[in-house]
Every structure is written in structure tokens, then in C-alpha cells.
Design a protein around this motif. Sequence first.
Motif, mmCIF file in Angstrom:
data_model
loop_
_atom_site.group_PDB
_atom_site.id
_atom_site.type_symbol
_atom_site.label_atom_id
_atom_site.label_comp_id
_atom_site.label_asym_id
_atom_site.label_seq_id
_atom_site.Cartn_x
_atom_site.Cartn_y
_atom_site.Cartn_z
ATOM 1 N N GLN A 155 -5.671 -5.620 18.058
ATOM 2 C CA GLN A 155 -5.434 -6.108 16.706
ATOM 3 C C GLN A 155 -6.668 -5.942 15.823
ATOM 4 O O GLN A 155 -6.557 -5.596 14.642
ATOM 5 C CB GLN A 155 -5.007 -7.579 16.762
ATOM 6 C CG GLN A 155 -3.653 -7.789 17.418
ATOM 7 C CD GLN A 155 -3.288 -9.254 17.551
ATOM 8 O OE1 GLN A 155 -4.151 -10.133 17.467
ATOM 9 N NE2 GLN A 155 -2.006 -9.537 17.770
ATOM 10 N N ALA A 156 -7.848 -6.162 16.394
ATOM 11 C CA ALA A 156 -9.086 -6.035 15.623
ATOM 12 C C ALA A 156 -9.333 -4.587 15.215
ATOM 13 O O ALA A 156 -9.728 -4.306 14.072
ATOM 14 C CB ALA A 156 -10.258 -6.559 16.447
ATOM 15 N N ILE A 157 -9.107 -3.648 16.136
ATOM 16 C CA ILE A 157 -9.301 -2.227 15.825
ATOM 17 C C ILE A 157 -8.305 -1.777 14.767
ATOM 18 O O ILE A 157 -8.647 -1.029 13.840
ATOM 19 C CB ILE A 157 -9.152 -1.378 17.106
ATOM 20 C CG1 ILE A 157 -10.249 -1.731 18.102
ATOM 21 C CG2 ILE A 157 -9.207 0.114 16.772
ATOM 22 C CD1 ILE A 157 -10.088 -1.052 19.451
ATOM 23 N N LEU A 158 -7.063 -2.234 14.883
ATOM 24 C CA LEU A 158 -6.042 -1.878 13.903
ATOM 25 C C LEU A 158 -6.395 -2.431 12.526
ATOM 26 O O LEU A 158 -6.236 -1.742 11.503
ATOM 27 C CB LEU A 158 -4.679 -2.410 14.351
ATOM 28 C CG LEU A 158 -3.488 -2.119 13.439
ATOM 29 C CD1 LEU A 158 -3.295 -0.615 13.263
ATOM 30 C CD2 LEU A 158 -2.209 -2.750 14.004
ATOM 31 N N ALA A 159 -6.890 -3.668 12.483
ATOM 32 C CA ALA A 159 -7.271 -4.286 11.211
ATOM 33 C C ALA A 159 -8.410 -3.515 10.555
ATOM 34 O O ALA A 159 -8.419 -3.311 9.329
ATOM 35 C CB ALA A 159 -7.678 -5.741 11.446
ATOM 36 N N ARG A 160 -9.378 -3.057 11.354
ATOM 37 C CA ARG A 160 -10.499 -2.285 10.802
ATOM 38 C C ARG A 160 -10.018 -0.964 10.222
ATOM 39 O O ARG A 160 -10.488 -0.514 9.173
ATOM 40 C CB ARG A 160 -11.557 -2.032 11.894
ATOM 41 C CG ARG A 160 -12.379 -3.244 12.253
ATOM 42 C CD ARG A 160 -13.681 -2.837 12.944
ATOM 43 N NE ARG A 160 -13.439 -2.171 14.217
ATOM 44 C CZ ARG A 160 -13.336 -2.805 15.378
ATOM 45 N NH1 ARG A 160 -13.430 -4.134 15.426
ATOM 46 N NH2 ARG A 160 -13.139 -2.128 16.502
ATOM 47 N N LEU A 161 -9.060 -0.321 10.908
ATOM 48 C CA LEU A 161 -8.516 0.938 10.389
ATOM 49 C C LEU A 161 -7.829 0.724 9.039
ATOM 50 O O LEU A 161 -8.028 1.508 8.099
ATOM 51 C CB LEU A 161 -7.527 1.524 11.389
ATOM 52 C CG LEU A 161 -6.762 2.769 10.919
ATOM 53 C CD1 LEU A 161 -7.718 3.908 10.625
ATOM 54 C CD2 LEU A 161 -5.718 3.194 11.943
ATOM 55 N N LYS A 162 -7.032 -0.329 8.949
ATOM 56 C CA LYS A 162 -6.340 -0.611 7.687
ATOM 57 C C LYS A 162 -7.334 -0.843 6.566
ATOM 58 O O LYS A 162 -7.154 -0.360 5.435
ATOM 59 C CB LYS A 162 -5.424 -1.826 7.866
ATOM 60 C CG LYS A 162 -4.215 -1.586 8.745
ATOM 61 C CD LYS A 162 -3.362 -2.849 8.841
ATOM 62 C CE LYS A 162 -2.121 -2.601 9.690
ATOM 63 N NZ LYS A 162 -1.270 -3.818 9.799
ATOM 64 N N THR A 163 -8.397 -1.591 6.865
ATOM 65 C CA THR A 163 -9.422 -1.870 5.856
ATOM 66 C C THR A 163 -10.104 -0.589 5.404
ATOM 67 O O THR A 163 -10.334 -0.369 4.204
ATOM 68 C CB THR A 163 -10.473 -2.839 6.425
ATOM 69 O OG1 THR A 163 -9.844 -4.078 6.770
ATOM 70 C CG2 THR A 163 -11.565 -3.113 5.396
ATOM 71 N N THR A 164 -10.417 0.289 6.357
ATOM 72 C CA THR A 164 -11.057 1.568 6.036
ATOM 73 C C THR A 164 -10.166 2.416 5.129
ATOM 74 O O THR A 164 -10.627 3.000 4.139
ATOM 75 C CB THR A 164 -11.371 2.353 7.326
ATOM 76 O OG1 THR A 164 -12.263 1.580 8.139
ATOM 77 C CG2 THR A 164 -12.008 3.688 7.003
ATOM 78 N N LEU A 165 -8.876 2.481 5.458
ATOM 79 C CA LEU A 165 -7.938 3.256 4.650
ATOM 80 C C LEU A 165 -7.779 2.669 3.255
ATOM 81 O O LEU A 165 -7.681 3.404 2.262
ATOM 82 C CB LEU A 165 -6.575 3.322 5.350
ATOM 83 C CG LEU A 165 -6.519 4.148 6.641
ATOM 84 C CD1 LEU A 165 -5.175 3.955 7.335
ATOM 85 C CD2 LEU A 165 -6.747 5.621 6.346
ATOM 86 N N GLN A 166 -7.755 1.345 3.158
ATOM 87 C CA GLN A 166 -7.621 0.684 1.862
ATOM 88 C C GLN A 166 -8.829 0.955 0.984
ATOM 89 O O GLN A 166 -8.694 1.229 -0.221
ATOM 90 C CB GLN A 166 -7.408 -0.818 2.070
ATOM 91 C CG GLN A 166 -6.046 -1.157 2.642
ATOM 92 C CD GLN A 166 -5.953 -2.594 3.125
ATOM 93 O OE1 GLN A 166 -6.955 -3.303 3.240
ATOM 94 N NE2 GLN A 166 -4.736 -3.044 3.423
ATOM 95 N N LYS A 167 -10.035 0.905 1.574
ATOM 96 C CA LYS A 167 -11.252 1.169 0.811
ATOM 97 C C LYS A 167 -11.288 2.610 0.325
ATOM 98 O O LYS A 167 -11.833 2.899 -0.750
ATOM 99 C CB LYS A 167 -12.486 0.860 1.663
ATOM 100 C CG LYS A 167 -12.713 -0.626 1.902
ATOM 101 C CD LYS A 167 -13.977 -0.859 2.720
ATOM 102 C CE LYS A 167 -14.232 -2.346 2.901
ATOM 103 N NZ LYS A 167 -15.461 -2.594 3.715
ATOM 104 N N ALA A 168 -10.722 3.501 1.116
ATOM 105 C CA ALA A 168 -10.688 4.915 0.733
ATOM 106 C C ALA A 168 -9.490 5.229 -0.157
ATOM 107 O O ALA A 168 -9.280 6.394 -0.512
ATOM 108 C CB ALA A 168 -10.642 5.787 1.988
#
Length: 291
Positions: free
Chosen positions: A57-70
Motif C-alpha cells: 500500500q505504501a509503494i502504491l501510494a508513493r506511485l500515485k503521488t509521483t504521478l499526480q505531481k507530474a
Amino acid sequence: MAQGLALWTRIINWMAAIFVYNVGNLKSRSEEGWKFNTSFPVDLVYTWVNGSDPKHQAILARLKTTLQKAKAYTATRDRNLANMRFVDNGGLRYSLRSVEKNANWIRHVFIVTNGQVPDWLNVENPRVTIVKHEAIFDHPENLPTFSSHAIEHNIYKIRGISERFIYMNDDWLFGQNVSLADLYTENNGTKVYLAWNAPTQCGEKCKIEMIKNDVCDQLCNYDHCAWDGGDCIDIPEQKPKDKDTAHCDYTNSVLYTNAIYNRAFGIKKRRVIAHAPLFIEKKVNKDMVQR
């Protein structure tokens, strides 16, 4: 407790019935019967994930955050990265039991995961191997991945796997005795079970014949049309406003595969492969990947 167990039993029986129905009654019709020694080894591959794992869940959350920032977190990505897509309902345990009961001619079982291991699994069993994503991806920088299609793309690279193998999801069960002849025969080769008609458009104006035709069609240049099948690389994508246009990865893969078939064999109507075990030959899988 008893009520919960009874409910699970009904669910498993229902899933088994659906499986048998979907593939056109996958029942051995061979004269040899269902339980026989195959003329060549056949292994089985599962892909599995436990979405309730805090690390996952933590890795998935980080990916979503990265995509949102980009500013790359599109409607399609939102649909395909939804938590519900990674839920483990315990089906793998029952699927393995169905294999042992109804297809015990299978030589070995490989379970492909991101490093997770079911806590109930006997990892000492000589017929079962856990395979990490790192072992089958040529480029570790592409990991972690949450795309089942990227993982399936690489399962033929599992070390020691048979030249011909079966691929299953963990929600599939063999509801009755099954033989190799249900999936493959020497005379006719691999049996492919088909379902509904493949879609011919991925958007309101993007038709399948426009995808992967060596021309960047802006009407198809966004994520749920696979960026025009790769024809629009390095060209700014369109930004569809309608969230309902988002597709799941499965639909994207059907559209892209159909586009490749159109390119190789001409434009025609085709049907989608049924949600059922797939019999795969490594050499064919490798050729498809290269295409």
C-alpha cells in the motif's frame, strides 16, 4: 464461523461453475481419461498480490503521488491503480487445491509475486516455487510495477519453466477433472477458448484501424488508446475531459493486440480470449513480445 465457511463454500462452488461455463464446459473428452502421463512436462504459473500488505500500500501510494505531481495521473491510471484491483480474497489457496484434485498431472507450480508470500503456503513443498518480479524483468528500473500485463509479458522468462506451460489467475479453479487434451493436442496444437467480440473503437472518434498504423492520429493520442499504439511517441497527448472514457488495462491490451493483428493479418472482426487458463508455448510468447 460455520456460517462464514458455508458462505465461502457457496462462493467457491459458484466460481467453479462460472469457470466451467465460460470456457464451454472444460471437461476432458479424451479417450485416455483425465489423469494420464503427459508426453512432455507442463508447469503452471500464477500471478498473485496481497493488496492489504502495508508495504504494498505504501509503494502504491508513493506511485500515485509521483504521478499526480507530474500531472500524469489520468482517469485511466486512476481506474487501474484503484485499491480494489489488488484485493486478495484467498482464492489462490482453493485454486491450488483444485489443481491437485483435478489436474495433478501438472509438474510444477510457479507463483509470481512482488516478493510477497502467502502466510498459509508451505514454501518447503518441492512442487511450488515463489518467483519475484526481479527474476523475470530484464530492466529492474521498471520495477515496482502494478501492471498485470507487464508481469504477464515476462512470465515465460521464469528459470526452469517448461517449454509449454499453463497460465492462470488466482480466481480460477478447475471445477472438474481436466486433462491436457482440454488445452492442447499434438494434432491441433493449442486450444483457444473465445468469448465476446473485441471492441473496434477505444474512444468516441478513435477507431481500431487508426491505432499503430505508423501515423500519429491525434484523436487516439491519449493513455486509454495506448497513445495511438505508440505512433505518437514524443508528441504531446490529448487531454480528454470525460472521465468515463477511461479504460481498464485489460481493455487497453485488447485494443492494442487487435491493432497488431490488423497490421499483421488485415482488418477484421475478432473475439476476446475467454477468462480461462491459457496454454502458452515459450517460443510463441517470445515471438509475440518481440512484435
